[in-house]
Design a protein around this motif. Structure first.
Motif, PDB file in Angstrom:
ATOM      1  N   THR A 107      -8.075  21.168   0.481  1.00  9.59           N
ATOM      2  CA  THR A 107      -7.063  20.128   0.321  1.00  9.59           C
ATOM      3  C   THR A 107      -7.575  18.777   0.806  1.00  9.59           C
ATOM      4  O   THR A 107      -8.550  18.690   1.572  1.00  9.59           O
ATOM      5  N   ALA A 108      -6.886  17.716   0.380  1.00 11.01           N
ATOM      6  CA  ALA A 108      -7.318  16.351   0.681  1.00 11.01           C
ATOM      7  C   ALA A 108      -7.320  16.056   2.174  1.00 11.01           C
ATOM      8  O   ALA A 108      -8.080  15.195   2.638  1.00 11.01           O
ATOM      9  N   ASP A 109      -6.497  16.751   2.938  1.00  7.53           N
ATOM     10  CA  ASP A 109      -6.432  16.455   4.366  1.00  7.53           C
ATOM     11  C   ASP A 109      -7.556  17.108   5.168  1.00  7.53           C
ATOM     12  O   ASP A 109      -7.589  17.009   6.393  1.00  7.53           O
ATOM     13  N   GLN A 110      -8.508  17.748   4.490  1.00  8.49           N
ATOM     14  CA  GLN A 110      -9.660  18.327   5.182  1.00  8.49           C
ATOM     15  C   GLN A 110     -10.809  17.339   5.337  1.00  8.49           C
ATOM     16  O   GLN A 110     -11.842  17.669   5.915  1.00  8.49           O
ATOM     17  N   VAL A 111     -10.636  16.127   4.806  1.00  8.39           N
ATOM     18  CA  VAL A 111     -11.590  15.043   4.997  1.00  8.39           C
ATOM     19  C   VAL A 111     -10.792  13.775   5.278  1.00  8.39           C
ATOM     20  O   VAL A 111      -9.570  13.782   5.266  1.00  8.39           O
ATOM     21  N   ARG A 112     -11.509  12.663   5.514  1.00  9.12           N
ATOM     22  CA  ARG A 112     -10.844  11.376   5.721  1.00  9.12           C
ATOM     23  C   ARG A 112     -11.363  10.383   4.676  1.00  9.12           C
ATOM     24  O   ARG A 112     -12.574  10.160   4.585  1.00  9.12           O
ATOM     25  N   PHE A 113     -10.457   9.851   3.893  1.00  7.22           N
ATOM     26  CA  PHE A 113     -10.837   8.911   2.847  1.00  7.22           C
ATOM     27  C   PHE A 113     -10.950   7.507   3.440  1.00  7.22           C
ATOM     28  O   PHE A 113      -9.974   6.968   3.966  1.00  7.22           O
ATOM     29  N   VAL A 114     -12.144   6.928   3.351  1.00  6.79           N
ATOM     30  CA  VAL A 114     -12.440   5.652   4.008  1.00  6.79           C
ATOM     31  C   VAL A 114     -11.994   4.460   3.182  1.00  6.79           C
ATOM     32  O   VAL A 114     -11.427   3.504   3.711  1.00  6.79           O
ATOM     33  N   GLY A 115     -12.279   4.487   1.884  1.00  3.58           N
ATOM     34  CA  GLY A 115     -11.903   3.334   1.091  1.00  3.58           C
ATOM     35  C   GLY A 115     -12.483   3.363  -0.306  1.00  3.58           C
ATOM     36  O   GLY A 115     -13.364   4.164  -0.628  1.00  3.58           O
ATOM     37  N   ALA A 116     -11.969   2.466  -1.137  1.00  2.74           N
ATOM     38  CA  ALA A 116     -12.496   2.235  -2.475  1.00  2.74           C
ATOM     39  C   ALA A 116     -12.700   0.740  -2.629  1.00  2.74           C
ATOM     40  O   ALA A 116     -11.891  -0.066  -2.157  1.00  2.74           O
ATOM     41  N   ILE A 117     -13.793   0.347  -3.279  1.00  4.84           N
ATOM     42  CA  ILE A 117     -14.093  -1.085  -3.386  1.00  4.84           C
ATOM     43  C   ILE A 117     -14.418  -1.519  -4.817  1.00  4.84           C
ATOM     44  O   ILE A 117     -15.002  -2.577  -5.030  1.00  4.84           O
ATOM     45  N   GLY A 118     -14.048  -0.718  -5.768  1.00  8.50           N
ATOM     46  CA  GLY A 118     -14.225  -1.085  -7.163  1.00  8.50           C
ATOM     47  C   GLY A 118     -13.601  -0.012  -8.015  1.00  8.50           C
ATOM     48  O   GLY A 118     -13.375   1.111  -7.547  1.00  8.50           O
ATOM     49  N   ALA A 119     -13.304  -0.342  -9.257  1.00  9.30           N
ATOM     50  CA  ALA A 119     -12.644   0.644 -10.106  1.00  9.30           C
ATOM     51  C   ALA A 119     -12.858   0.321 -11.574  1.00  9.30           C
ATOM     52  O   ALA A 119     -13.017  -0.837 -11.961  1.00  9.30           O
ATOM     53  N   ASP A 120     -12.881   1.392 -12.357  1.00 12.19           N
ATOM     54  CA  ASP A 120     -12.837   1.256 -13.806  1.00 12.19           C
ATOM     55  C   ASP A 120     -11.360   1.348 -14.179  1.00 12.19           C
ATOM     56  O   ASP A 120     -10.745   2.411 -14.034  1.00 12.19           O
ATOM     57  N   PRO A 121     -10.752   0.247 -14.613  1.00 13.31           N
ATOM     58  CA  PRO A 121      -9.304   0.234 -14.820  1.00 13.31           C
ATOM     59  C   PRO A 121      -8.853   1.146 -15.956  1.00 13.31           C
ATOM     60  O   PRO A 121      -9.490   1.219 -17.002  1.00 13.31           O
TER      61      PRO A 121
END
Length: 322
Positions: A107-121
């Motif tokens: 599950t997603a709570d087994q790691v820590r999401f730091v951030g996103a700095i770009g995206a393909d819209p």
């Protein structure tokens, strides 16, 4: 994929990594083979971190393909849970697969999401000769006859391309998204071809997939699924400004092991923010068709949690998961 097979794959990868480990300051795992989006994330972000002095040694990149990112996720959870010198490339595919229980129960709570700095819209497009001039025109037609119009996309049923229009339609008040027709094809170009040819009424995909078709005049973009209009494509309105509050982008970012300290989390968030603010990253985004999308630190963790919850609900509604 069975848990036994998943564990066997994970063990094989961990053994293979032993000889590759080095004394570099940090490691970035790209959960795919060289050349893909996760590999790009590790190599570009890692290089820029070093070039701008955010880290004092080059960041080692390790490719760990398998299980659509699940092999790397399992390795981090099982073997590297407190490794302060480890970052892992992630994207919207990561949160989608976690929401759909594609990583063997992790599950997603087994790691820590730091951030996103770009995206393909994300985008919703129609053929140039389509009668639908706006996103609301298309939504109204679907509301009037949900089973008549079909979307084409470059992912399988239940994948992110499929979920984008369902998010839009659900926010617009369509109650039964299972009635919406979707045809999954082998990539965005095939999906556009189906739409231009009149076999489907709309295409759902990413901005990078439609640029050439926009320039040639084959398609008309009804909406971009971002917070603000995309630089270079200012003529395309967002869904939000058309009254449908949906942001659906293929973000490029990082997660780290769960059991590191808050100070370590803040350190990687600060380093990632420095990359986001750099001229080097802006140039890399422009060269690779990415749009600005900066969510770093606790705000990004909250964003991922929200996306996972929404995707899980939608996936249950369309029968992808129980």
């Amino acid at each position: 994929m069975t848990n036994r097979f998943f564990k066997a794959l994970m063990t094989s990868a961990v053994l293979g990594l032993g000889a590759a480990s080095s004394a570099t300051a940090a490691e970035c795992i790209a959960p795919a083979n060289p050349g893909g989006g996760w590999d790009f994330t590790c190599r570009q972000i890692g290089k820029i971190m070093y070039d701008i002095g955010a880290v004092d040694k080059p960041i080692q990149v390790t490719n760990m393909a398998g299980a659509g990112g699940g092999l790397a996720f399992g390795h981090v959870v099982a073997e590297r849970g407190d490794d302060a010198d480890l970052i892992i490339a992630a994207s919207s595919a990561t949160s989608t697969r976690l929401a759909q229980n594609a990583y063997a129960g992790m599950t997603a709570d087994q790691v820590r999401f730091v951030g996103a700095i770009g995206a393909d819209p994300g985008v919703i497009v129609v053929a140039a000769d389509s009668p639908y001039q706006s996103l609301n025109d298309l939504v109204d037609a679907i509301k009037a006859n949900p089973g008549k119009l079909a979307f084409a996309g470059g992912s399988a049923v239940g994948g992110f391309d499929h979920l984008k229009p369902l998010m839009v339609l659900q926010r617009a008040g369509v109650m039964d998204v299972r009635a919406i027709k979707y045809i999954g094809l082998d990539g965005g170009a095939d999906a556009i071809t189906q739409t231009v040819g009149g076999f489907t009424q709309a295409m759902t995909g990413d901005m990078s997939e439609i640029v050439g078709f926009l320039k040639s005049g084959d398609v008309r973009a009804l909406a971009v699924l971002t917070e603000e209009r995309v630089p270079g494509f200012e003529s395309i309105p967002t869904a939000k400004e058309q009254g449908i509050d949906v942001v659906a982008v293929n973000w490029r970012g990082l997660y780290i092991p769960k059991d590191v300290s808050d100070a370590t989390f803040d350190m990687w968030a600060e380093r990632l923010q420095k990359v986001a603010d750099s001229t080097e990253w802006k140039e890399a985004m422009a060269a690779n068709g990415l749009a600005p999308f900066t969510k770093v630190g606790g705000d990004f963790q909250s964003y991922v949690d929200g996306v996972v919850a929404e995707v899980r609900i939608l996936s249950k509604e369309i029968g992808v998961i129980q």
